[in-house]
Scaffold this motif. Structure first.
Motif, mmCIF file in Angstrom:
data_model
loop_
_atom_site.group_PDB
_atom_site.id
_atom_site.type_symbol
_atom_site.label_atom_id
_atom_site.label_comp_id
_atom_site.label_asym_id
_atom_site.label_seq_id
_atom_site.Cartn_x
_atom_site.Cartn_y
_atom_site.Cartn_z
ATOM 1 N N TYR A 1 0.817 -1.218 0.000
ATOM 2 C CA TYR A 1 0.000 0.000 0.000
ATOM 3 C C TYR A 1 0.850 1.267 0.000
ATOM 4 C CZ TYR A 1 -3.629 -3.362 1.068
ATOM 5 O OH TYR A 1 -4.486 -4.444 1.022
ATOM 6 N N GLY A 2 2.098 1.128 -0.405
ATOM 7 C CA GLY A 2 2.957 2.294 -0.507
ATOM 8 C C GLY A 2 3.488 2.773 0.826
ATOM 9 N N PHE A 3 3.983 4.011 0.855
ATOM 10 C CA PHE A 3 4.461 4.628 2.098
ATOM 11 C C PHE A 3 4.054 6.090 2.100
ATOM 12 C CE2 PHE A 3 7.972 5.315 -0.890
ATOM 13 C CZ PHE A 3 8.299 6.648 -0.680
ATOM 14 N N TYR A 4 4.039 6.684 3.308
ATOM 15 C CA TYR A 4 3.518 8.042 3.487
ATOM 16 C C TYR A 4 4.391 8.780 4.500
ATOM 17 C CZ TYR A 4 -0.481 5.730 1.386
ATOM 18 O OH TYR A 4 -1.280 4.996 0.545
ATOM 19 N N ARG A 5 4.925 9.913 4.073
ATOM 20 C CA ARG A 5 5.712 10.743 4.989
ATOM 21 C C ARG A 5 4.803 11.437 6.000
ATOM 22 N NH1 ARG A 5 7.243 15.000 2.557
ATOM 23 N NH2 ARG A 5 6.197 14.559 0.572
ATOM 24 N N VAL A 6 5.246 11.500 7.255
ATOM 25 C CA VAL A 6 4.534 12.282 8.266
ATOM 26 C C VAL A 6 5.009 13.724 8.156
ATOM 27 C CG1 VAL A 6 4.088 12.616 10.718
ATOM 28 C CG2 VAL A 6 4.358 10.297 9.802
ATOM 29 N N THR A 7 4.087 14.642 7.923
ATOM 30 C CA THR A 7 4.452 16.053 7.761
ATOM 31 C C THR A 7 4.234 16.875 9.016
ATOM 32 O OG1 THR A 7 2.244 16.590 6.915
ATOM 33 C CG2 THR A 7 3.925 15.973 5.303
ATOM 34 N N ASP A 8 3.372 16.412 9.922
ATOM 35 C CA ASP A 8 3.113 17.128 11.177
ATOM 36 C C ASP A 8 2.690 16.140 12.250
ATOM 37 O OD1 ASP A 8 3.411 20.092 11.038
ATOM 38 O OD2 ASP A 8 2.015 19.868 9.361
ATOM 39 N N TRP A 9 3.096 16.452 13.492
ATOM 40 C CA TRP A 9 2.661 15.675 14.655
ATOM 41 C C TRP A 9 1.761 16.536 15.533
ATOM 42 C CZ3 TRP A 9 3.090 10.732 14.511
ATOM 43 C CH2 TRP A 9 4.224 10.083 13.983
ATOM 44 N N TYR A 10 0.777 15.906 16.155
ATOM 45 C CA TYR A 10 -0.128 16.596 17.079
ATOM 46 C C TYR A 10 -0.179 15.803 18.376
ATOM 47 C CZ TYR A 10 -1.408 18.982 12.817
ATOM 48 O OH TYR A 10 -1.355 19.711 11.649
ATOM 49 N N VAL A 11 0.381 16.410 19.429
ATOM 50 C CA VAL A 11 0.490 15.777 20.740
ATOM 51 C C VAL A 11 0.005 16.765 21.785
ATOM 52 C CG1 VAL A 11 2.048 14.565 22.315
ATOM 53 C CG2 VAL A 11 2.577 14.632 19.882
ATOM 54 N N ASP A 12 -0.697 16.292 22.797
ATOM 55 C CA ASP A 12 -1.083 17.156 23.916
ATOM 56 C C ASP A 12 0.187 17.732 24.532
ATOM 57 O OD1 ASP A 12 -1.831 18.022 26.647
ATOM 58 O OD2 ASP A 12 -3.749 17.041 26.212
#
Length: 363
Positions: free
Chosen positions: A185-196
């Motif tokens: 299913y390919g691969f996907y770069r993470v462009t942003d993280w959202y953490v408390d």
């Protein structure tokens, strides 16, 4: 839990509106992860709000450093050789046993055990790298698991808060014998993280209740969003501590030489003093962090309803050496309440608000 004399197989659901309810308890079979011995009683983790002295806040550490980090850089960096030789991290713990040393192949009487299975499309692994140059730097093997969740942008994953850092690449239903460019299913770069922003990485205090995060994904190299390719899971408010759940994740290679995902169906309880669920299941080694806890799943579609993720106190497990049998048998998950769903909404809209100090709700 009652012991079982034979494995109850996971059944594919007929294509109908009805869903399978997950109340299965998995016993020993030839596909079980390597475990051993009888688990001693759990020592209660210390309560309190104070962060562990060695823990670090995620604030300021969650940027993916994506500038100049292209799909071509990902393929150039994560060659088959680098994937094979990358560092194999695990959940933090004192006096860890050397990696690559599996325990004896024995099941634990009366306890569910994780089983290898082919995986599902909406759950995969996170590869990360560190350093100023996107084509060099420290190599880390997949250290965490993640799942695609519903979002308007069709490009959001859920994982643990302690997994959200660095340049990361999400690979759905990862196949270890295939190169990164040849994944199903390919691969996907993470462009942003959202953490408390009140979460403390691998905390043993109250803020460990906040060990969840979301990552926004770039489209795959062929321009498609992850949700359009693999589907998405529905996030549900945790209805209570005692639930029938199925945990999914990818254990680290040192404890999982086959490098296959695992699943374990079990009944959860409460981690005393925390807003967290607790499950006993043999074979949940480090690397399953961030993996979903399903309350309901359609194995044919490869998606379901998620009420938790591996994470929480000490990153999702007891603060004991990896040589201690409890290390791979006791797993935690945060409870999803108002604060979780605020972060979920903000991640969908690209916002990073400050929620204020965390105080455990009475429940």
């Amino acid at each position: 839990m009652s012991s079982m004399s034979s494995m109850i197989p996971f059944r594919s659901r007929p294509r109908s509106p009805l869903r399978l309810r997950l109340g299965l308890a998995l016993a020993a079979s030839g596909t079980l992860l390597l475990t051993g011995g009888t688990a001693p009683a759990e020592a209660a983790p210390p309560p309190g709000d104070a962060p562990d002295a060695t823990a670090s806040r995620t604030r300021g550490e969650t940027a993916p450093d994506g500038e100049g980090w292209s799909d071509a850089d990902v393929l150039g960096f994560w060659t088959p050789g680098r994937i094979a030789s990358a560092t194999d991290p695990a959940r933090p713990g004192p006096d860890d046993a050397p990696g690559g040393t599996p325990g004896p192949p024995a099941a634990v009487p009366g306890m569910p055990s994780a089983e290898h299975f082919p995986g599902i499309a909406s759950v995969g692994v996170l590869f990360t790298s560190a350093g100023p140059d996107p084509t060099t730097g420290e190599m880390r093997a997949h250290k965490c698991s993640a799942s695609v969740v519903e979002s308007d942008g069709r490009s959001l994953i859920l994982t643990a808060g302690h997994c959200a850092r660095g340049r990361a690449v999400f690979v759905p239903q990862y196949r270890s014998r295939r190169a990164l460019g040849d994944q199903p299913y390919g691969f996907y770069r993470v462009t942003d993280w959202y953490v408390d922003d009140q979460y403390v990485r691998n905390s043993k205090g109250a803020v460990s209740d906040l060990d969840y995060s979301f990552g926004r994904l770039a489209p795959s190299p062929d321009g498609r969003d992850a949700q359009d390719v693999v589907g998405a899971n529905h996030l549900v408010r945790t209805p209570g501590y005692r639930q029938d759940v199925t945990m999914l994740g990818y254990p680290r290679v040192g404890r999982n030489p086959a490098d296959l995902p695992v699943r374990c169906a079990a009944r959860s309880g409460r981690l005393s003093g925390f807003q967290q669920m607790r499950v006993e299941c043999a074979g949940m080694w480090g690397g399953v962090s961030g993996g979903p806890w399903f309350s309901d799943v359609d194995w044919d579609a490869g998606t379901g309803e998620i009420i938790g993720n591996v994470g929480g106190y000490n990153g999702g497990g007891m603060d004991v050496p990896e040589s201690d049998p409890r290390y791979n048998r006791i797993t935690y998950s945060p409870v999803y309440g108002d604060r979780f769903f605020r972060l979920y909404a903000d991640a969908q809209n690209g916002r990073r608000p400050h929620y204020g100090p965390y105080r455990q709700p009475k429940r």
